[in-house]
Design an enzyme around this catalytic site. Structure first.
Site, PDB file in Angstrom:
ATOM      1  N   SER A 199       0.699  -1.394   0.117  1.00 37.18           N
ATOM      2  CA  SER A 199      -0.034   0.072   0.002  1.00 37.18           C
ATOM      3  C   SER A 199       0.810   1.289  -0.106  1.00 37.18           C
ATOM      4  CB  SER A 199      -1.070   0.083   1.157  1.00 37.18           C
ATOM      5  OG  SER A 199      -0.172  -0.288   2.462  1.00 37.18           O
ATOM      6  N   LYS A 242      -6.325   3.972   8.364  1.00 36.40           N
ATOM      7  CA  LYS A 242      -5.538   4.993   7.473  1.00 36.40           C
ATOM      8  C   LYS A 242      -6.046   6.656   7.639  1.00 36.40           C
ATOM      9  CE  LYS A 242      -3.404   1.334   4.643  1.00 36.40           C
ATOM     10  NZ  LYS A 242      -3.444   0.843   3.357  1.00 36.40           N
TER      11      LYS A 242
END
Length: 291
Positions: A199, A242
């Protein structure tokens, strides 16, 4: 507390309640003994009457605020989430003829990525430094030094980011010979913590392009997304964690893969407040927004 439930929060509230109860009981006990001393003193010395002196009443309300929270629950378990601060220059640094202050971002080569963790997500900083070397027609095949205890998947992301960054820089500046004349060192701080996953792909790519073009990333920007060799931005997991990590780190703009738009839309409003999200399908969109 950063757990997904409320057990730790409940324990902290109980700790606060116990301390307040203990203080209240201690103050009442001290007040009781003070009144007894006054009565004994009046019997021995009736003049002047000491009862005219009032004992301070015990406060009935204890205010727990941000300023005194440490007294009740102790030192913070988690320190600030960012090792870099977005800052504005001081008044003497600003141009006296221009009242508008220019906001400075991170140093060249530094980008804030976002990672998922069992504790709710955290920002990760990608740092790239360059060392001038003798010009080579072929250049290097990959980043020369990679540190930060990265796992195998994350190291693959570094190689993908490097290959794409070389192609991208040559497409925007055909005269650039940066990758032919520099050695690169990519580091992810907190080397004692192992890291893995794809990611951070667009963050690594941005870090490499930032150092190659000598441009710093715009301030208050965080990003997450996997990168492909052709520059596609691929979806990732842990969007809620996140985004919360980005907010804690002071990010205002968050770049996410377009395929994760549904995940972002499903977040509670209190999570999305103060966050300006952009959804990427191609890396060119990332470059246009942050560099």
């Amino acid at each position: 507390s950063r757990e997904s439930g409320v057990r730790s929060l409940e324990k902290l509230l109980e700790k606060i309640a116990r301390k307040i109860a203990f203080r209240r009981a201690s103050e009442m006990d001290a007040n009781k003994h003070s009144n007894m001393d006054v009565a004994c003193f009046e019997q021995l010395f009736p003049y002047p009457p000491i009862s005219t002196f009032e004992v301070a009443p015990v406060p009935k309300i204890h205010h727990v605020t941000v300023d005194n929270l440490e007294e009740y629950v102790g030192k913070p378990l988690y320190q600030q989430d960012t090792i870099y601060q977005n800052a504005t220059p001081s008044d003497d640094e600003a141009d006296s003829s221009n009242t508008t202050k220019v906001v400075k971002g991170f140093p060249v080569g530094v980008v804030m990525g976002l990672a998922w963790s069992p504790l709710g997500g955290s920002p990760i900083f990608i740092e790239t430094a360059c060392i001038p070397v003798a010009y080579s027609e072929r250049g290097s095949d990959s980043v020369n030094v990679i540190t930060g205890q990265l796992g195998s998947v994350m190291k693959e992301s570094v190689n993908i980011a490097y290959t794409f960054a070389k192609q991208f820089v040559s497409s925007i500046d055909r005269e650039s010979k940066f990758f032919n004349s520099h050695q690169l060192h990519l580091h992810v701080p907190e080397g004692a913590v192992s890291k893995d996953g794809p990611s951070a792909g667009i963050a690594m790519t941005t870090s490499l392009i930032s150092i190659a073009t000598n441009k710093s990333v715009k301030p208050n920007v965080a990003m997450t997304g996997e990168i492909s060799l052709t520059g596609k931005v691929l979806p990732v997991g842990g969007i809620k964690e996140k985004v919360l990590a980005a907010k804690r780190a002071g990010a205002v703009t968050v770049l996410l893969p377009a395929a994760n738009k549904r995940d972002f839309d499903e977040l509670p409003e209190y999570v999305k407040v103060g966050i300006e999200a952009y959804f990427m399908t191609e890396y060119k969109q990332v470059y246009d927004l942050v560099l």
